[in-house]
Scaffold this motif. Structure first.
Motif, PDB file in Angstrom:
ATOM      1  N   ALA A 235     -10.962 -44.114  32.014  1.00  0.00           N
ATOM      2  CA  ALA A 235     -11.243 -44.670  30.690  1.00  0.00           C
ATOM      3  C   ALA A 235     -12.444 -45.609  30.725  1.00  0.00           C
ATOM      4  CB  ALA A 235     -10.022 -45.400  30.159  1.00  0.00           C
ATOM      5  N   ALA A 236     -12.593 -46.347  31.835  1.00  0.00           N
ATOM      6  CA  ALA A 236     -13.673 -47.330  31.936  1.00  0.00           C
ATOM      7  C   ALA A 236     -15.046 -46.678  31.876  1.00  0.00           C
ATOM      8  CB  ALA A 236     -13.531 -48.134  33.222  1.00  0.00           C
ATOM      9  N   ILE A 237     -15.148 -45.439  32.340  1.00  0.00           N
ATOM     10  CA  ILE A 237     -16.434 -44.736  32.301  1.00  0.00           C
ATOM     11  C   ILE A 237     -16.942 -44.627  30.866  1.00  0.00           C
ATOM     12  CG2 ILE A 237     -17.560 -42.511  32.751  1.00  0.00           C
ATOM     13  CD1 ILE A 237     -15.530 -42.221  35.104  1.00  0.00           C
ATOM     14  N   ALA A 238     -16.014 -44.468  29.931  1.00  0.00           N
ATOM     15  CA  ALA A 238     -16.379 -44.368  28.516  1.00  0.00           C
ATOM     16  C   ALA A 238     -16.388 -45.726  27.827  1.00  0.00           C
ATOM     17  CB  ALA A 238     -15.407 -43.431  27.798  1.00  0.00           C
ATOM     18  N   GLY A 239     -16.153 -46.794  28.578  1.00  0.00           N
ATOM     19  CA  GLY A 239     -16.157 -48.123  27.996  1.00  0.00           C
ATOM     20  C   GLY A 239     -14.869 -48.501  27.308  1.00  0.00           C
ATOM     21  N   ALA A 240     -13.795 -47.742  27.544  1.00  0.00           N
ATOM     22  CA  ALA A 240     -12.505 -48.029  26.911  1.00  0.00           C
ATOM     23  C   ALA A 240     -11.660 -48.912  27.816  1.00  0.00           C
ATOM     24  CB  ALA A 240     -11.755 -46.733  26.614  1.00  0.00           C
ATOM     25  N   CYS A 241     -10.897 -49.812  27.221  1.00  0.00           N
ATOM     26  CA  CYS A 241      -9.978 -50.632  27.993  1.00  0.00           C
ATOM     27  C   CYS A 241      -8.623 -49.940  28.056  1.00  0.00           C
ATOM     28  CB  CYS A 241      -9.841 -52.023  27.385  1.00  0.00           C
ATOM     29  SG  CYS A 241      -9.023 -52.058  25.784  1.00  0.00           S
ATOM     30  N   VAL A 242      -7.809 -50.352  29.003  1.00  0.00           N
ATOM     31  CA  VAL A 242      -6.482 -49.779  29.194  1.00  0.00           C
ATOM     32  C   VAL A 242      -5.479 -50.916  29.296  1.00  0.00           C
ATOM     33  CG1 VAL A 242      -4.977 -48.435  30.734  1.00  0.00           C
ATOM     34  CG2 VAL A 242      -7.331 -47.699  30.339  1.00  0.00           C
ATOM     35  N   VAL A 243      -4.315 -50.710  28.679  1.00  0.00           N
ATOM     36  CA  VAL A 243      -3.234 -51.689  28.760  1.00  0.00           C
ATOM     37  C   VAL A 243      -1.996 -51.002  29.325  1.00  0.00           C
ATOM     38  CG1 VAL A 243      -1.758 -53.291  27.496  1.00  0.00           C
ATOM     39  CG2 VAL A 243      -4.118 -52.938  26.766  1.00  0.00           C
ATOM     40  N   ILE A 244      -1.361 -51.639  30.282  1.00  0.00           N
ATOM     41  CA  ILE A 244      -0.079 -51.174  30.804  1.00  0.00           C
ATOM     42  C   ILE A 244       0.989 -52.117  30.276  1.00  0.00           C
ATOM     43  CG2 ILE A 244       1.324 -50.791  32.863  1.00  0.00           C
ATOM     44  CD1 ILE A 244      -1.254 -50.205  34.379  1.00  0.00           C
ATOM     45  N   GLY A 245       1.995 -51.540  29.612  1.00  0.00           N
ATOM     46  CA  GLY A 245       3.055 -52.353  29.037  1.00  0.00           C
ATOM     47  C   GLY A 245       4.395 -51.660  29.125  1.00  0.00           C
ATOM     48  N   ASN A 246       5.439 -52.442  28.966  1.00  0.00           N
ATOM     49  CA  ASN A 246       6.806 -51.938  29.064  1.00  0.00           C
ATOM     50  C   ASN A 246       7.276 -51.447  27.695  1.00  0.00           C
ATOM     51  OD1 ASN A 246       9.568 -51.545  29.529  1.00  0.00           O
ATOM     52  ND2 ASN A 246       9.656 -53.219  31.001  1.00  0.00           N
ATOM     53  N   GLY A 247       7.662 -50.184  27.640  1.00  0.00           N
ATOM     54  CA  GLY A 247       8.103 -49.617  26.374  1.00  0.00           C
ATOM     55  C   GLY A 247       9.577 -49.797  26.094  1.00  0.00           C
ATOM     56  N   PHE A 248      10.355 -50.306  27.045  1.00  0.00           N
ATOM     57  CA  PHE A 248      11.802 -50.412  26.864  1.00  0.00           C
ATOM     58  C   PHE A 248      12.190 -51.661  26.087  1.00  0.00           C
ATOM     59  CE2 PHE A 248      11.675 -47.364  30.325  1.00  0.00           C
ATOM     60  CZ  PHE A 248      12.663 -46.453  29.939  1.00  0.00           C
ATOM     61  N   THR A 267      -0.662 -55.888  30.977  1.00  0.00           N
ATOM     62  CA  THR A 267      -1.876 -56.115  31.748  1.00  0.00           C
ATOM     63  C   THR A 267      -3.022 -55.386  31.067  1.00  0.00           C
ATOM     64  OG1 THR A 267      -0.693 -56.346  33.852  1.00  0.00           O
ATOM     65  CG2 THR A 267      -3.038 -55.841  33.962  1.00  0.00           C
ATOM     66  N   LEU A 268      -4.061 -56.132  30.716  1.00  0.00           N
ATOM     67  CA  LEU A 268      -5.238 -55.576  30.058  1.00  0.00           C
ATOM     68  C   LEU A 268      -6.326 -55.349  31.099  1.00  0.00           C
ATOM     69  CD1 LEU A 268      -6.990 -54.889  27.543  1.00  0.00           C
ATOM     70  CD2 LEU A 268      -7.498 -57.333  27.370  1.00  0.00           C
ATOM     71  N   PHE A 269      -6.784 -54.102  31.202  1.00  0.00           N
ATOM     72  CA  PHE A 269      -7.855 -53.751  32.129  1.00  0.00           C
ATOM     73  C   PHE A 269      -9.143 -53.564  31.332  1.00  0.00           C
ATOM     74  CE2 PHE A 269      -3.941 -52.493  34.122  1.00  0.00           C
ATOM     75  CZ  PHE A 269      -4.116 -52.767  35.464  1.00  0.00           C
ATOM     76  N   LEU A 270     -10.131 -54.372  31.649  1.00  0.00           N
ATOM     77  CA  LEU A 270     -11.413 -54.321  30.954  1.00  0.00           C
ATOM     78  C   LEU A 270     -12.418 -53.529  31.780  1.00  0.00           C
ATOM     79  CD1 LEU A 270     -11.643 -58.060  29.845  1.00  0.00           C
ATOM     80  CD2 LEU A 270     -10.792 -56.117  28.515  1.00  0.00           C
ATOM     81  N   PRO A 271     -13.197 -52.651  31.138  1.00  0.00           N
ATOM     82  CA  PRO A 271     -14.214 -51.900  31.881  1.00  0.00           C
ATOM     83  C   PRO A 271     -15.311 -52.824  32.367  1.00  0.00           C
ATOM     84  CG  PRO A 271     -14.463 -51.527  29.524  1.00  0.00           C
ATOM     85  CD  PRO A 271     -13.201 -52.318  29.699  1.00  0.00           C
ATOM     86  N   ARG A 272     -15.791 -52.579  33.570  1.00  0.00           N
ATOM     87  CA  ARG A 272     -16.853 -53.398  34.149  1.00  0.00           C
ATOM     88  C   ARG A 272     -18.048 -52.504  34.433  1.00  0.00           C
ATOM     89  NH1 ARG A 272     -17.720 -54.902  39.482  1.00  0.00           N
ATOM     90  NH2 ARG A 272     -15.722 -53.999  40.062  1.00  0.00           N
ATOM     91  N   ARG A 273     -19.171 -52.810  33.796  1.00  0.00           N
ATOM     92  CA  ARG A 273     -20.375 -52.004  33.974  1.00  0.00           C
ATOM     93  C   ARG A 273     -21.316 -52.647  34.974  1.00  0.00           C
ATOM     94  NH1 ARG A 273     -21.098 -51.512  28.019  1.00  0.00           N
ATOM     95  NH2 ARG A 273     -19.810 -49.772  27.338  1.00  0.00           N
ATOM     96  N   ARG A 274     -22.194 -51.810  35.496  1.00  0.00           N
ATOM     97  CA  ARG A 274     -23.253 -52.337  36.343  1.00  0.00           C
ATOM     98  C   ARG A 274     -24.137 -53.266  35.524  1.00  0.00           C
ATOM     99  NH1 ARG A 274     -26.631 -47.988  37.328  1.00  0.00           N
ATOM    100  NH2 ARG A 274     -25.549 -46.871  35.687  1.00  0.00           N
ATOM    101  N   ARG A 275     -24.648 -54.283  36.160  1.00  0.00           N
ATOM    102  CA  ARG A 275     -25.489 -55.258  35.464  1.00  0.00           C
ATOM    103  C   ARG A 275     -26.715 -54.558  34.879  1.00  0.00           C
ATOM    104  NH1 ARG A 275     -26.683 -60.278  38.963  1.00  0.00           N
ATOM    105  NH2 ARG A 275     -24.438 -60.514  38.575  1.00  0.00           N
TER     106      ARG A 275
END
Length: 392
Positions: A235-248, A267-275
């Motif tokens: 997802a980060a390649i496209a600049g999208a963030c990902v969240v992992i969460g508990n659905g229960f 947990t929020l995962f933010l994409p990190r690009r090259r400077r």
């Protein structure tokens, strides 16, 4: 402004399109479909649509549902034939269930069954992109699943975490919510004393990967934390963030995003690009997200530095070796001497030709090739960088 915190996921300006992945264990338990919970989730999807957000659902559950109907043990995964038969039966129930529940909120559902090769092939990938775009324009909620009734072990995603990330790439989504059986990524196995959940992660580093566990608490799903981190990288390649969460939980989306009274849990995962790097174009996003390539080109540290920091093309001088059989125009992985995938790209040469001209300057290659060499082994315009060093 980019997404920086969990509450931003509820903002349609920051997050206009959200992909929600629902795991098997959330949909089905020992008593059958978890209808009450699913009704609540559909209500939250309806609320997101009213906020002005597009929603795409990547839904597991067809194998689990079909196995119950057929009376198969091991959740329908005792053999490939059992899994395919279970998926064929369960997919009807799964799609009908989503259509009915979304319809209760005035929403139209659309079913899309895809395979790994549908998203690896450029033409079929573009067809999927066009279909999703048209469905969203029409106000439809696409419900997407891997076509497990026809896929084999060698030609499948293996879990819907990575499928959700690839769908997000194709749809140009801003974020992916991976709802599972855990609150997020912990600094060690969550069952260990003192385990701490990470709230925000910027980029996937070796240290972050070391925290992942291949286990799934429920045993029903096919993906663990390792597959979720792979989804983050895609997802980060496209600049999208990902969240992992508990659905229960009741209202699981709100629990992850937070409310006026409570902070979000996940947990929020933010994409990190090259400077200094700009957002990659659509072709590079597709290339970078590929899960299968025809071979590998092993490069030295100097070439890796030129690719990552200078945006250069890959030259034969920086190639150490070649692995696999591929032809000009085939997708390849570019890896460093330690085996880390640095980039994906389309090769300008056959594998045998690259092997013959490796480590040679351009003025030495014509004698070996018998014709004037091309400008590069993999051109930067046909390359997607996947590896971003911790310090860039």
């Amino acid at each position: 402004m980019p997404i920086t915190k969990l509450s931003d996921l509820a903002d349609p300006e920051l997050n206009p399109c959200l992909v929600i992945k629902v795991g098997s264990s959330l949909l089905v338990d020992d008593d059958g479909v978890r209808t009450v919970w699913l009704n609540g989730l559909v209500g939250e999807i309806s609320e997101a649509r009213r906020r002005g957000q597009n929603v795409i659902v990547v839904s597991s559950g067809s194998v689990a549902l079909g196995a119950r109907t057929l009376g198969l043990d091991k959740g329908g995964r005792g053999s490939l034939a059992d899994a395919q038969a279970s998926a064929a039966v369960g997919q009807i129930a799964l799609s009908g269930m989503w259509a009915q529940l979304l319809g209760n909120h005035g929403l139209t559902a659309a079913q899309m069954l895809v395979t790994l090769m549908d998203l690896e092939d450029r033409r079929r990938y573009l067809n999927i992109t066009a279909t999703i775009e048209r469905l969203l324009d029409a106000g439809v909620v696409p419900v997407i699943n891997e076509n497990d009734s026809i896929t084999t072990q060698e030609l499948r995603f293996g879990d819907n975490d990575r499928l959700a990330a690839r769908v997000a790439q194709a749809a140009g989504a801003s974020s992916v919510l991976l709802m599972s059986d855990i609150d997020g990524l912990y600094d060690r196995h969550p069952k260990e004393p003192g385990a701490t959940r990470l709230e925000v992660v910027k980029g996937i580093t070796p240290e972050i990967k070391a925290m992942a566990s291949t286990e799934s608490n429920s045993g029903m799903g096919s993906g663990g934390m390792v597959s979720k981190l792979q989804a983050v990288e895609i997802a980060a390649i496209a600049g999208a963030c990902v969240v992992i969460g508990n659905g229960f939980h009741e209202r699981p989306v709100e629990r992850v995003m937070g409310s006026r009274d409570e902070a979000g849990v996940g947990t929020l995962f933010l994409p990190r690009r090259r400077r200094g790097a700009s957002k990659p174009g659509a072709r590079k996003v597709w290339l970078g997200g590929r899960l299968r390539t025809k071979g590998k080109i092993i490069i030295d540290d100097g070439a890796m530095k030129a690719l990552i920091h200078e945006g250069a093309s890959l030259l034969a001088k920086g190639v150490i070796d070649v692995d696999g059989r591929f032809r000009r125009g085939d997708p390849v992985s570019i890896v460093n001497s330690e085996g880390t995938v640095v980039a994906n790209g389309l090769s300008e040469y056959d594998a045998k030709e690259i092997h013959a001209i490796r480590r040679l300057h351009s003025n030495e290659q014509q004698t070996v090739l018998g014709y004037a060499p091309r400008s590069s082994v993999v051109h930067r315009d046909l390359m997607s960088i996947k590896y971003v060093p911790t310090v860039a």
